[in-house]
Design a protein around this motif. Structure first.
Motif, mmCIF file in Angstrom:
data_model
loop_
_atom_site.group_PDB
_atom_site.id
_atom_site.type_symbol
_atom_site.label_atom_id
_atom_site.label_comp_id
_atom_site.label_asym_id
_atom_site.label_seq_id
_atom_site.Cartn_x
_atom_site.Cartn_y
_atom_site.Cartn_z
ATOM 1 N N ASP A 49 0.627 -1.338 -0.219
ATOM 2 C CA ASP A 49 -0.584 0.097 0.293
ATOM 3 C C ASP A 49 0.728 1.399 0.022
ATOM 4 O OD1 ASP A 49 -1.527 2.313 0.470
ATOM 5 O OD2 ASP A 49 -1.599 1.204 2.691
ATOM 6 N N ASN A 54 -2.319 6.165 -5.036
ATOM 7 C CA ASN A 54 -3.524 6.874 -5.498
ATOM 8 C C ASN A 54 -2.533 7.429 -6.800
ATOM 9 O OD1 ASN A 54 -1.778 9.329 -5.111
ATOM 10 N ND2 ASN A 54 -2.261 9.679 -3.071
ATOM 11 N N ASP A 72 -5.774 2.456 -4.873
ATOM 12 C CA ASP A 72 -5.922 2.186 -3.590
ATOM 13 C C ASP A 72 -7.169 1.950 -3.195
ATOM 14 O OD1 ASP A 72 -6.336 5.090 -3.830
ATOM 15 O OD2 ASP A 72 -5.486 5.250 -2.019
ATOM 16 N N ILE A 73 -8.125 3.077 -4.059
ATOM 17 C CA ILE A 73 -9.824 2.640 -4.065
ATOM 18 C C ILE A 73 -10.133 1.562 -4.740
ATOM 19 C CG2 ILE A 73 -11.831 3.403 -4.279
ATOM 20 C CD1 ILE A 73 -10.057 5.075 -2.157
ATOM 21 N N GLY A 91 -9.440 -0.748 -2.254
ATOM 22 C CA GLY A 91 -10.756 -0.595 -0.980
ATOM 23 C C GLY A 91 -12.038 -0.985 -1.359
ATOM 24 N N ASP A 118 -12.235 7.533 1.633
ATOM 25 C CA ASP A 118 -11.104 7.589 2.557
ATOM 26 C C ASP A 118 -10.209 8.706 2.913
ATOM 27 O OD1 ASP A 118 -8.365 7.233 3.422
ATOM 28 O OD2 ASP A 118 -7.621 5.718 1.494
ATOM 29 N N ALA A 151 -12.368 4.127 5.075
ATOM 30 C CA ALA A 151 -11.186 2.889 4.842
ATOM 31 C C ALA A 151 -9.822 4.464 5.452
ATOM 32 C CB ALA A 151 -10.390 3.399 2.931
ATOM 33 N N GLY A 152 -8.712 3.939 5.688
ATOM 34 C CA GLY A 152 -7.091 4.064 6.160
ATOM 35 C C GLY A 152 -7.339 4.412 7.492
ATOM 36 N N ASN A 179 -6.676 -0.961 7.260
ATOM 37 C CA ASN A 179 -6.282 -0.588 5.897
ATOM 38 C C ASN A 179 -6.819 -1.975 4.505
ATOM 39 O OD1 ASN A 179 -4.300 -0.332 3.492
ATOM 40 N ND2 ASN A 179 -2.761 -0.045 4.818
ATOM 41 N N ALA A 226 -6.775 -1.162 1.821
ATOM 42 C CA ALA A 226 -5.915 -0.980 0.342
ATOM 43 C C ALA A 226 -4.979 -1.511 0.176
ATOM 44 C CB ALA A 226 -5.360 0.485 0.587
#
Lengths: 215, 506
Positions: free
Chosen positions: B117, B196, B254-255, B258, B275, B418-419, B448, B450
């Motif tokens: 990630d 991202n 990352d999305i 997710g 996020d 998220a995150g 996490n 992602a």
């Protein structure tokens, strides 16, 4: 009789409906639009600016007040033009190329209008060429450039360069502002002025247009 | 090299020589000072305290720091110069990096794989046994690009004039993978990265210029594959390194990861994945269609532009509640507090609203400019304004996606956060301030997601879900300004107050 205290309060409270209604009454009663602006609208917007400065007002209150003021000004402006009243100064404003952020620029434009300036808003993502041709055509006293992103702030430099190339740099004062802009940066790119927020912009603009009268 | 001066860094115990008259930004960056605005002198996040020696305040210091801070010797690290010997106090705080304990998918393949990630702030990498899906090891680190700006836009700006960011991140990850493999690097067959769009471009060495201006549309959003030779990584020649595809604008893989991890695309119920960071990303949808968007929230959630803001580290007020009589503050490490972190900020504002000390407009009641939390930590009027901008951007983004979708807020079954920040924020406070306009019980910390999604993508070449994902550019949406302004105020919240606090008279 039109209740001017009510108009003042309507602008302060962001009540566009009341602002327009009182303005219509005042026009029907043949009140001088220039006096209406100088004695009611400008003091109301100055108070809005003061409340913002002392952190009582924030962006939403500022925008609402600006809308109320605009509703009233839309009615008064044609009358002003007809009577040949001179504005405090002429301003061309826009968000620079690459940047779509409008809110900060709109606030500055509204506060300047509320300060008695004649404002031409070119919108967002405005190219240097567009700024140059507007300065050539409209001959403003002031050109205001806005940017919100660190990556688009350099467009301000490009715009100032374009003015120089067109031989128009000396004909207009350039003010810059926006989140990534600092006084250091403003100096570095050769702008004449910088202001930290919309209400300060009016103070700076007045100093440029009427250096003798500025506080 | 000309004359040098001695610079002492407390409490690190580091003494070094700097060229007289040079700026200290790069030296301080190496020793943990971060520059949230990339050294532009606007945010104040890099302030350090001068314990001994003279450092005249610069113009930026006078603008950003308070008189009290200046008097106490605080200066901006991005402006300070080595004119004479200095002793500086550098608070180098470590940050817990959120990881993920879930196993990857078991498969028939042999060998090891690595899931990464690649976050703007933090990096997390896990070593996976492909056959069993078991997690064999974890490494976390701060993104070394942080010295060149905390947010993606500062990184893009830096990358336009300097190619260093690509080298920085590639060599940092090479080291992490080597540590993780612990001698077994020869068994690694695949590395999957998510991040991202800006992280994607900077890792892959793609031109980030299209991300520097409207319409923020890069032609290179697809999955990128590399061989170890191309990256200079010490892995078997046959190993494949893949950075998963971006979804559009600033919304990255990352999305996508997710979405896979929370199974947003499974089932008919409408769910959201959010996020919360400097760039807030939102995905909303179900098995038919998923909309996604990103919205610039600023650094308030990370306590960036907050007067006494700091990371969620020892000494941070991380929890504030109001019991109807007094405020209670929780401090990480149970020590004397020295600042407030993002979750503490949201709690503090929620508590202030409950107390009536903060009005729905965001103004402090009775003309106050400061609200005392726990000595010496205070919440300032300007801090609330920063939070209003951040939460307004997120709430407006979700409202616009809902409108595009054709659903109402109460049609959302659950919101997955998220995150790291989503993990620590208290749902009740997030709802109280209107950051998330759904009932608190519908908020779920996704951890996490992602990293979890990256693990699930090992060995997966094709993502059918990409066919139903649509990116919505918010910046050009004519509704955005109105909604943003609407969402800046705080909810009235009479019901929430009644339900959550005990009145002394009862």
């Amino acid at each position: 009789m039109a209740n001017l205290k009510k108009l003042y309060d309507a602008v302060l409270n962001g009540d566009a409906k009341t602002a327009v209604a009182v303005t219509q009454e005042a026009i029907a009663e043949k009140l001088d639009p220039a006096v209406l602006i100088s004695d009611t609208m400008i003091p109301a917007m100055a108070e809005v600016g003061r409340l913002y400065e002392c952190e009582e007002y924030f962006v939403p209150e500022l925008l609402l007040a600006a809308r109320a003021m605009k509703g009233s000004l839309t009615l008064l402006r044609p009358l002003l033009a007809a009577s040949g009243t001179k504005p405090t100064g002429k301003v061309v404003i826009g968000t620079v190329k690459g940047d779509l952020h409008d809110i900060g620029k709109n606030l500055v434009a509204s506060m300047l209008e509320g300060g008695g300036f004649e404002v031409t808003d070119l919108g967002a993502d405005v190219s240097p060429d567009k700024f140059v041709s507007s300065v050539r055509e409209l001959k403003p006293d002031l050109l205001c450039l806005s940017a919100l992103l660190t990556v688009t702030a350099p467009s301000m430099r490009t715009t100032i360069e374009a003015l120089k190339q067109a031989g128009l740099r000396e004909s207009v004062k350039v003010m810059v502002g926006g989140a990534p802009v600092t006084p250091e940066f403003a100096r570095e790119i050769g702008a004449d002025g910088y202001s930290e927020n919309a209400s300060q912009a009016v103070v700076t603009a007045r100093q440029f247009c009427h250096p003798d009268k500025a506080a | 090299m000309g004359a040098t001066v001695r610079i002492e860094l407390d409490p690190l115990g580091i003494v070094l020589d700097a060229e007289q008259g040079s700026t200290l930004e790069s030296i301080l960056a190496m020793h943990g000072v971060e520059f949230p605005c990339g050294g532009a002198g606007t945010c104040g996040g890099c302030r350090v305290q001068v314990l001994a020696g003279a450092a005249e305040p610069q113009e930026a210091d006078l603008l950003v720091l308070t008189d009290a801070e200046l008097a106490a010797g605080y200066r901006l690290a991005c402006r300070i110069r080595a004119d004479s010997p200095l002793k500086l106090k550098v608070d180098q705080w470590s940050m817990p990096v959120l990881s993920d304990d879930a196993a990857g998918a078991a498969s028939l393949r042999h060998g090891l794989a690595v899931a990464i990630d690649l976050g703007t702030t933090t990096l997390a990498a896990q070593l996976i046994d492909q056959k069993t899906g078991a997690v064999l090891g974890l490494r976390t680190a701060l993104n070394p690009q942080s010295a060149h700006g905390a947010d993606v836009m500062s990184r893009v700006r830096f990358s336009l004039s300097n190619g260093e960011l690509t080298t920085l991140i590639r060599s940092c990850l090479a080291q992490m993978i080597a540590d993780l493999a612990d001698g077994r690097a020869a068994e690694i067959v695949e590395v999957v990265l998510v991040g991202n769009t800006v992280m994607h471009h900077l890792f892959c060495g793609l031109d980030a210029e299209p991300l520097a201006h409207v319409p923020f549309r890069s032609p290179n959003l697809g999955e990128q594959r590399f061989s170890p030779q191309q990256l200079g990584w010490n892995l078997p020649a046959s190993a494949v390194i893949r950075f998963l595809p971006c979804l559009g604008g600033f919304v990255g893989s990352d999305i996508l990861a997710g979405i896979l991890a929370t199974s947003l695309h499974a089932g008919h119920q409408l769910r959201a994945l959010i996020d919360l960071g400097t760039n807030g990303e939102i995905a909303l949808g179900n098995c038919d269609r998923i909309l996604c968007a990103s919205t610039a929230a600023g650094t308030a959630f990370e306590a960036g532009a907050i007067r006494m803001g700091m990371r969620a580290a020892v000494g941070a007020v991380s929890h504030v509640s109001w019991d109807g009589v007094r405020l209670h503050c929780g401090v990480i490490g149970d020590v004397e507090p020295r600042g407030i972190c993002g979750s503490g900020l949201i709690d503090a504002v929620a508590a202030g609203l409950d107390m009536g000390a903060i009005l729905p407009s965001g103004r402090m009641a009775n003309g106050d400019k400061v609200m005392s939390l726990q000595h010496p930590v205070e919440l300032y009027q300007a801090d609330i304004r920063e939070l209003q901008l951040a939460k307004g951007a997120i709430a407006a983004g979700l409202r616009i996606l809902l409108e595009h979708w054709g659903a109402e807020l109460d049609g959302i079954e659950s919101v997955h956060l998220a995150g790291a920040f989503g993990n620590y924020v208290r749902p009740r406070s997030a709802c109280r301030i209107g950051l998330l306009e759904v009932p608190a019980e519908r908020l779920i910390a996704a951890g996490n997601s992602a990293l979890r999604g990256a693990k699930l993508s090992i060995g997966v070449d094709h993502f059918p879900v990409l066919g139903i994902i649509e990116h919505v550019p918010l910046a050009s949406d004519p509704e955005f300004e109105d909604k943003f302004v609407d969402c800046m105020s705080f909810p009235d919240g009479h019901e929430t107050v009644a339900a959550n606090c005990v009145h002394p008279d009862d």
